[in-house]
Design an enzyme around this catalytic site. Structure first.
Site, PDB file in Angstrom:
ATOM      1  N   GLU A   1      13.652  -2.634  72.594  1.00  0.00           N
ATOM      2  CA  GLU A   1      13.353  -4.031  72.015  1.00  0.00           C
ATOM      3  C   GLU A   1      12.232  -4.089  71.243  1.00  0.00           C
ATOM      4  O   GLU A   1      12.185  -4.472  70.092  1.00  0.00           O
ATOM      5  CB  GLU A   1      13.254  -5.033  73.226  1.00  0.00           C
ATOM      6  CG  GLU A   1      14.510  -5.089  74.040  1.00  0.00           C
ATOM      7  CD  GLU A   1      14.115  -4.292  75.424  1.00  0.00           C
ATOM      8  OE1 GLU A   1      14.442  -4.704  76.456  1.00  0.00           O
ATOM      9  OE2 GLU A   1      13.636  -3.324  75.212  1.00  0.00           O
TER      10      GLU A   1
ATOM     11  N   GLU B   1      22.336  22.651  91.127  1.00  0.00           N
ATOM     12  CA  GLU B   1      22.837  23.937  90.478  1.00  0.00           C
ATOM     13  C   GLU B   1      23.251  25.057  91.354  1.00  0.00           C
ATOM     14  O   GLU B   1      23.524  26.359  90.773  1.00  0.00           O
ATOM     15  CB  GLU B   1      21.769  24.406  89.312  1.00  0.00           C
ATOM     16  CG  GLU B   1      21.737  23.338  88.366  1.00  0.00           C
ATOM     17  CD  GLU B   1      21.379  23.699  87.061  1.00  0.00           C
ATOM     18  OE1 GLU B   1      21.431  25.126  86.504  1.00  0.00           O
ATOM     19  OE2 GLU B   1      20.979  22.918  86.079  1.00  0.00           O
TER      20      GLU B   1
END
Length: 375
Positions: free
Chosen positions: A54, A303
């Protein structure tokens, strides 16, 4: 007031902007300032600590923001964090109307941003989740900010099990060779997943066998993900690449502190935390997740290896999969698979992975799905 087709078009532009950047642990946000029928400012949140979407859009709009409409994908913040509140910037710019796609579930905001703007006389519109026109936009934003939303709604990080494997589920050959199963495009996508989650986790065997960097090697990544290693007996060598903390922060969880080795690792900038062992004398993944939640980590990309992934599944902490498949067969009874552990005893107890999404990456495929625990 019902939103117009033009409102949805400008919100679509804000959604496109929101997809840029790697802001973890903050959410993806896009914003567009429209004066009359013309866009006069736009922005997205590029990384944590940078101005919010914004603010960037309002800065670009300048004086043209006065009396304009601001379209933003997430409720503007109303508290001081790394940056000042966006509600203040909106009011100072003299924006007349704000159209918001989603409320912010962060307890520091949670509707307060909307109420603050309304109290100051700003016309505030929120997309209606029951409006068929709004549903595609909201679905995309929920997917884009899944880790952020999950963290604030559930109270812990989103846990994703990631693996790169052959079509028969092998993540390496029986000799341990694994470079490379998937191609460059798939590996690039894996780096994006690391950046999106903000935290990458492996077991010590992955460190010892592969000596990975576990970084997100992408041009637009400002903050590297936290690298976490589960290392019960603190076997991570001082020469391992993850101990190079100038690249990215590293946190090792162990059950046996080993004071001398821990001190040497800490001297290199590695954080070492000892936790009481679980029933199998391993690092308890529940304790790890609780600690990461307290640190504000919104997502964890697990992972490997297969035992580590299985431990999260068995603990009921795995939320989704991100499995990369290469068009090859490896075979071998001793070749490791993406999921090890004991597995389920009956098919009825198998975890469900749906709905599936498929993404082609060169000759490889990425399969993502939400995991559902069996009843």
């Amino acid at each position: 007031m019902a939103l117009s087709e033009a409102d949805f078009r400008w919100m679509e532009r804000a959604v496109q902007l929101a997809q840029r950047g790697f802001p973890a642990p903050n959410p993806h946000v896009g914003a567009v300032v429209v004066a009359g029928d013309e866009p006069v400012g736009q922005g997205f949140h590029p990384y944590a600590g940078a101005p919010h979407a914004e603010v960037l859009a309002l800065q670009q709009a300048g004086t043209l923001a006065r009396g304009a409409t601001l379209y933003v994908t997430l409720e503007p913040c109303c508290h001081f964090g790394r940056t000042p509140p966006c509600t203040r910037a909106i009011l100072q710019a003299g924006v007349h109307r704000v159209v918001v796609a989603m409320r912010d579930p962060n307890p520091k905001v949670a509707g307060q941003g909307l109420r603050e703007l309304q109290a100051a006389g700003v016309q505030v519109e929120l997309l209606d989740e029951h409006d068929p026109r709004a549903q595609p936009t909201l679905t995309r934003l929920q997917q884009l900010n899944r880790a952020f939303l999950h963290y604030h709604q559930v109270g812990r990080p989103l846990i994703t099990l990631k693996g790169a494997m052959s079509l028969d589920g092998k993540i390496a050959t029986h000799t341990g060779d694994s470079k490379w199963i998937t191609g460059e495009r798939a590996r690039h996508e894996a780096h994006k997943l690391r950046a999106e989650h903000g935290c990458v986790l492996v077991g010590v065997n992955t460190v010892l066998k592969d000596d990975p960097q576990l970084t997100a090697r992408l041009r637009r990544v400002k903050h590297q993900p936290l690298r976490v290693v589960l290392d019960s007996r603190l076997r991570t060598p001082l020469t391992a690449r993850i101990t190079h903390t100038t690249d990215a922060p590293t946190l090792i969880f162990c059950t046996e502190p080993m004071p001398a080795h821990a001190a040497a690792l800490q001297q290199q900038g590695v954080e070492v935390i000892a936790l009481p062992p679980d029933a199998h004398q391993r690092v308890p993944v529940t304790g790890v997740v609780e600690h990461l939640a307290r640190r504000g980590i919104i997502g964890v990309l697990v992972e490997g290896g297969g035992e580590v992934a299985a431990s999260f599944l068995q603990a009921g902490l795995a939320d989704q999969i991100a499995f990369f498949y290469a068009p090859m067969l490896i075979g071998g009874r001793d070749a490791p698979t993406v999921l090890e552990g004991e597995g389920v005893a009956k098919i009825a107890s198998a975890w469900r992975a749906e709905p599936l999404t498929l993404k082609r990456l060169g000759s490889d495929w990425l399969v993502m799905a939400t995991l559902t625990r069996p009843p």
